[in-house]
Design an enzyme around this catalytic site. Sequence first.
Site, mmCIF file in Angstrom:
data_model
loop_
_atom_site.group_PDB
_atom_site.id
_atom_site.type_symbol
_atom_site.label_atom_id
_atom_site.label_comp_id
_atom_site.label_asym_id
_atom_site.label_seq_id
_atom_site.Cartn_x
_atom_site.Cartn_y
_atom_site.Cartn_z
ATOM 1 N N ASP A 9 0.836 -1.207 0.000
ATOM 2 C CA ASP A 9 0.000 0.000 0.000
ATOM 3 C C ASP A 9 0.866 1.251 0.000
ATOM 4 O O ASP A 9 0.544 2.240 -0.662
ATOM 5 C CB ASP A 9 -0.924 0.013 1.218
ATOM 6 C CG ASP A 9 -1.953 -1.104 1.200
ATOM 7 O OD1 ASP A 9 -2.342 -1.538 0.099
ATOM 8 O OD2 ASP A 9 -2.347 -1.553 2.277
ATOM 9 N N THR A 10 1.954 1.209 0.749
ATOM 10 C CA THR A 10 2.874 2.341 0.795
ATOM 11 C C THR A 10 3.479 2.596 -0.577
ATOM 12 O O THR A 10 3.572 3.745 -1.022
ATOM 13 C CB THR A 10 3.993 2.087 1.831
ATOM 14 O OG1 THR A 10 3.394 1.910 3.114
ATOM 15 C CG2 THR A 10 4.987 3.228 1.881
#
Length: 58
Positions: A9-10
């Site tokens: 997600d980062t």
Amino acid sequence: MFDVSGAGDTVIATLAVMLAHGADWAQAIHVANVAAGIAVGKLGMVVVTRDELAAALD
């Protein structure tokens, strides 16, 4: 200790922000990789701050 929760997600979020701000793919990928490296060094689902990212890129 490393916790990979949220690393993907980062990467996606950082890529999106970098590309939206006009970075080329190579620069965006580099910054996203650095951001993910910071994220996995913390426990749990975490936020990578602008200050942390800037310090890591210096």
